[in-house]
Design an enzyme around this catalytic site. Sequence first.
Site, mmCIF file in Angstrom:
data_model
loop_
_atom_site.group_PDB
_atom_site.id
_atom_site.type_symbol
_atom_site.label_atom_id
_atom_site.label_comp_id
_atom_site.label_asym_id
_atom_site.label_seq_id
_atom_site.Cartn_x
_atom_site.Cartn_y
_atom_site.Cartn_z
ATOM 1 N N CYS A 140 16.463 42.586 2.209
ATOM 2 C CA CYS A 140 17.867 42.534 1.797
ATOM 3 C C CYS A 140 18.714 42.473 3.086
ATOM 4 O O CYS A 140 18.670 43.396 3.897
ATOM 5 C CB CYS A 140 18.177 43.783 0.980
ATOM 6 S SG CYS A 140 19.855 43.858 0.387
ATOM 7 N N LYS A 166 44.280 71.096 3.911
ATOM 8 C CA LYS A 166 44.902 69.779 3.810
ATOM 9 C C LYS A 166 45.948 69.779 2.702
ATOM 10 O O LYS A 166 45.648 70.174 1.578
ATOM 11 C CB LYS A 166 43.840 68.724 3.494
ATOM 12 C CG LYS A 166 42.837 68.503 4.609
ATOM 13 C CD LYS A 166 43.447 67.665 5.723
ATOM 14 C CE LYS A 166 42.475 67.390 6.854
ATOM 15 N NZ LYS A 166 41.677 66.221 6.713
ATOM 16 N N ASP A 224 48.638 65.316 13.509
ATOM 17 C CA ASP A 224 47.825 64.164 13.166
ATOM 18 C C ASP A 224 47.938 63.089 14.246
ATOM 19 O O ASP A 224 48.859 62.295 14.251
ATOM 20 C CB ASP A 224 48.311 63.611 11.815
ATOM 21 C CG ASP A 224 47.210 62.846 11.119
ATOM 22 O OD1 ASP A 224 46.058 62.915 11.596
ATOM 23 O OD2 ASP A 224 47.502 62.192 10.117
ATOM 24 N N CYS A 274 19.305 49.452 -3.620
ATOM 25 C CA CYS A 274 18.564 48.200 -3.652
ATOM 26 C C CYS A 274 17.247 48.485 -2.941
ATOM 27 O O CYS A 274 17.236 48.843 -1.780
ATOM 28 C CB CYS A 274 19.330 47.101 -2.915
ATOM 29 S SG CYS A 274 18.264 45.700 -2.544
ATOM 30 N N CYS A 305 21.329 43.719 -7.014
ATOM 31 C CA CYS A 305 21.942 43.751 -5.689
ATOM 32 C C CYS A 305 22.804 42.505 -5.466
ATOM 33 O O CYS A 305 22.336 41.395 -5.685
ATOM 34 C CB CYS A 305 20.847 43.835 -4.627
ATOM 35 S SG CYS A 305 21.503 43.737 -2.962
ATOM 36 N N TYR A 356 47.020 73.176 21.438
ATOM 37 C CA TYR A 356 46.708 74.262 20.509
ATOM 38 C C TYR A 356 45.579 75.196 20.907
ATOM 39 O O TYR A 356 45.332 76.163 20.216
ATOM 40 C CB TYR A 356 46.442 73.706 19.113
ATOM 41 C CG TYR A 356 45.368 72.647 19.075
ATOM 42 C CD1 TYR A 356 44.038 72.969 19.287
ATOM 43 C CD2 TYR A 356 45.694 71.315 18.831
ATOM 44 C CE1 TYR A 356 43.057 72.001 19.273
ATOM 45 C CE2 TYR A 356 44.720 70.341 18.808
ATOM 46 C CZ TYR A 356 43.413 70.695 19.030
ATOM 47 O OH TYR A 356 42.443 69.733 19.013
ATOM 48 N N GLU A 416 48.773 77.414 12.264
ATOM 49 C CA GLU A 416 49.358 76.328 13.052
ATOM 50 C C GLU A 416 49.451 75.087 12.189
ATOM 51 O O GLU A 416 48.715 74.947 11.229
ATOM 52 C CB GLU A 416 48.457 76.000 14.254
ATOM 53 C CG GLU A 416 48.339 77.127 15.235
ATOM 54 C CD GLU A 416 47.154 76.942 16.181
ATOM 55 O OE1 GLU A 416 46.767 75.795 16.446
ATOM 56 O OE2 GLU A 416 46.620 77.970 16.629
ATOM 57 N N CYS A 426 20.914 40.385 -2.488
ATOM 58 C CA CYS A 426 19.581 39.786 -2.568
ATOM 59 C C CYS A 426 19.080 39.684 -4.009
ATOM 60 O O CYS A 426 17.963 39.255 -4.243
ATOM 61 C CB CYS A 426 18.589 40.569 -1.715
ATOM 62 S SG CYS A 426 18.167 42.159 -2.427
ATOM 63 N N PHE A 485 68.982 61.367 36.009
ATOM 64 C CA PHE A 485 67.536 61.522 36.153
ATOM 65 C C PHE A 485 66.931 60.279 36.809
ATOM 66 O O PHE A 485 66.188 60.361 37.776
ATOM 67 C CB PHE A 485 66.897 61.761 34.776
ATOM 68 C CG PHE A 485 65.413 61.994 34.831
ATOM 69 C CD1 PHE A 485 64.898 63.279 34.983
ATOM 70 C CD2 PHE A 485 64.523 60.925 34.742
ATOM 71 C CE1 PHE A 485 63.517 63.493 35.057
ATOM 72 C CE2 PHE A 485 63.150 61.128 34.813
ATOM 73 C CZ PHE A 485 62.658 62.418 34.971
ATOM 74 N N LYS A 543 48.689 71.209 11.528
ATOM 75 C CA LYS A 543 47.627 70.309 11.961
ATOM 76 C C LYS A 543 48.278 68.997 12.372
ATOM 77 O O LYS A 543 48.795 68.261 11.536
ATOM 78 C CB LYS A 543 46.627 70.084 10.825
ATOM 79 C CG LYS A 543 45.393 69.316 11.267
ATOM 80 C CD LYS A 543 44.305 69.412 10.211
ATOM 81 C CE LYS A 543 42.990 68.853 10.711
ATOM 82 N NZ LYS A 543 42.986 67.426 10.945
HETATM 83 P P1 AMP Z 1 39.046 66.727 11.744
HETATM 84 O O1 AMP Z 1 39.300 65.550 12.657
HETATM 85 O O2 AMP Z 1 39.544 66.557 10.382
HETATM 86 O O3 AMP Z 1 37.641 67.234 11.870
HETATM 87 O O4 AMP Z 1 39.942 67.902 12.309
HETATM 88 C C1 AMP Z 1 39.714 68.411 13.565
HETATM 89 C C2 AMP Z 1 40.787 67.932 14.485
HETATM 90 O O5 AMP Z 1 42.057 68.403 14.112
HETATM 91 C C3 AMP Z 1 40.579 68.461 15.859
HETATM 92 O O6 AMP Z 1 39.713 67.653 16.591
HETATM 93 C C4 AMP Z 1 41.958 68.435 16.425
HETATM 94 O O7 AMP Z 1 42.145 67.291 17.195
HETATM 95 C C5 AMP Z 1 42.883 68.316 15.230
HETATM 96 N N1 AMP Z 1 43.949 69.323 15.201
HETATM 97 C C6 AMP Z 1 45.224 69.056 14.952
HETATM 98 N N2 AMP Z 1 45.981 70.167 14.998
HETATM 99 C C7 AMP Z 1 45.168 71.189 15.309
HETATM 100 C C8 AMP Z 1 45.356 72.578 15.519
HETATM 101 N N3 AMP Z 1 46.557 73.163 15.400
HETATM 102 N N4 AMP Z 1 44.276 73.313 15.823
HETATM 103 C C9 AMP Z 1 43.053 72.745 15.933
HETATM 104 N N5 AMP Z 1 42.811 71.430 15.758
HETATM 105 C C10 AMP Z 1 43.851 70.641 15.443
HETATM 106 ZN ZN ZN Z 2 19.554 43.898 -1.817
#
Ligand code: AMP
Ligand code: ZN
Length: 685
Positions: A427, A309, A114, A421, A403, A222, A110, A406, A34, A112
Amino acid sequence: MSPKEQIQSLRDELREHNFNYYVNDNPTISDFEFDKKLEQLKTLEAAHPEFYDATSPSVRVGGEVTKNFHTVKHINRMYSLDNSYSIDDLRDWETRIKKIVDGDIQYTCELKYDGASISLHYENGKFIQAVTRGDGNQGDEVTANVRTIKSVPLQLKGDDIPKKFEIRGEIVLPWEGFHKMNEEREAQGLDLYRNPRNTASGSLKLQDSAEVAKRPLDCLLYSLAGSNLPVKTQFDSLEYARKWGFKAPKESKLVDSIEEVFEFINHWDVARKELPYETDGVVIKVNSLDQQDELGFTAKAPKWAMAYKFAAEQVSTKLEEITYQVGRTGSITPVANLEAVEISGTTVRRASLHNADQIEKLDIRVGDEVYVEKGGEIIPKIVAVDLSKRPENSVPTVYATHCPECHTELVRSEGDAKHYCPNEMACPPQVKGRIQHFISRKAMDIDGIGSETVDQLVEAGMIHNYADLYDLTVEQVLPLDRMAQKSAENMINGIAASKQVPFERLLFGLGIRYVGETVAKKLAKQYKNIDALLKMPAEPEKNGLDLFADVTSAADKKIEELTAVPEIGESIARSLVEFIQDDYHIALIDRLKTAGLQLALSEEQLEGQTEKLTGKSFVISGVFEMSRNDLKKLVEDNGGKNSSSISSKTDYLIRGDKMGPSKLEKAEKLEITMISEQEFLDMVK
Ligand code: AMP
Ligand code: ZN
């Protein structure tokens, strides 16, 4: 072969290998082969710059340097997702959406991913732009950096590719690459990266794209956005995306019932530990795009999707001290200072304790062994105390009475979870925080002045509130630290320019408790200018003899008036009335008025707004000539209210093509007036 053909053929070949390796995980040649071909291509391209192409596989190595990332407005807004944490939450969601859509609902499940959200733009099958989510309305253009990510196709393949479209996904840093990067950091004696997500989003903002090219980032897609897409369902979109060469993870699954959604969740709650990248949950989406369209959006998120979640990882550690933080509105947040502990790859030293009730509920004490959890939020939270390990001499926590900044005595009004406060005028964190909020991007967006400058100005006693900003001069600010003629001028010009910022953003900038961006918009629209908003109704006449005299106080009348505005609730109304009854605030607003700020909607904003539909509630259902959003906007602009489901309170049903049978039946039963798109347009003409 001519050089042109040779270049073309090498590009095609390398593109295919890239795809096999990075998208399909199925390389068909060795890395050595490659690299050899890539070198060949680079040499040919260098000799024939006339054949330059921004989508050539050779551009993956980067080299473009971006000093400042441009802000770009999203063509289609990038929404967030609503979260759910239990099976019951999901059942409730299904109940809610079944009230709105007709017929059976299929779901796409799907993972999620991260990482950092990204929107990729394609035209004529070529990658042209990448934009970060930013605040959802606008993000930063990071095209040069994203081009270096090998699984992002620069040239699409297959057919039915729309001429112009957008695809969304997440830039992630798979575990393996993350660990490798950290091994190198360690070897060099550098601080380690804290977690893959931050490292991925940090990478997108590197100035040198060649640096980005070295990072083993991946892009998981996605969803599609745009008009004229050849798809009718979410699951189709994923399949098309794959056909065109995108990496849309195969774990996604189409299911027929919410029960099957639960199976998917249960499976991945365990199996996710084997995935090459981090996932913090599952995203469930109504599969049919027509049904999605019917469901629409809330202010923040689609109603047709829900994130689930996974329960976050918990660890235990010792609570060393409780300190208190003062926010810009004076709200006090207790903070747990912890013995450092590692959770999901990040070191945690502090956790939020939210408020006094929370401390009481957990009976949390200094010296306790506590369980800390890190969910999606940046700040971890304490979920429980291990009472078996409580030291014998432990004493119950007494909440702060004054507070920490202050020393003013704290107050807590009835129904409020938080202490405040009340020393708003003096403050320090409040004074600074309010001004910082005022100048922030979503409020006045003042260029040339940052939070640190605000701190300096306040500490030097040059400003005490946001109205003072408008009295500053270049000569005055020049003596500040790190201030040069040019930056001083920029600052003063930026402040002057902010006088043109529209009313609703100024209203948000005032920093009235509970008045966020959306509420500020609603208020601006309803009241149109500050005087109308500030005007208090007359106090009742004091007449001890008349038993039927109206004794409702002016404040209560104003609260009533405010809560009649759609989406303005009791606590917002109370907070507003408190704000406008304070002479200090009125004086500030007067000064802003004198300085020439926009304290009313402009002619332009007022245009097209009428009261024709005031008090009328509308449901829009089916398919129309106009976009559904434009219809909704017309309803609102003319004073009407949109609602998603039919009830006895509905005044009109705007009926489009292909409206569902059960909705129709309900409307007939409740004898709701049904009108066509044209009839509606005639109403508001
Ligand atoms: P939050 O940031 O907690 O509001 O979650 C929304 C974010 O989850 C979106 O902006 C996407 O970037 C992300 N995300 C990750 N996986 C997915 C998925 N399979 N479908 C839609 N959003 C996703
Ligand atoms: Zn204060």
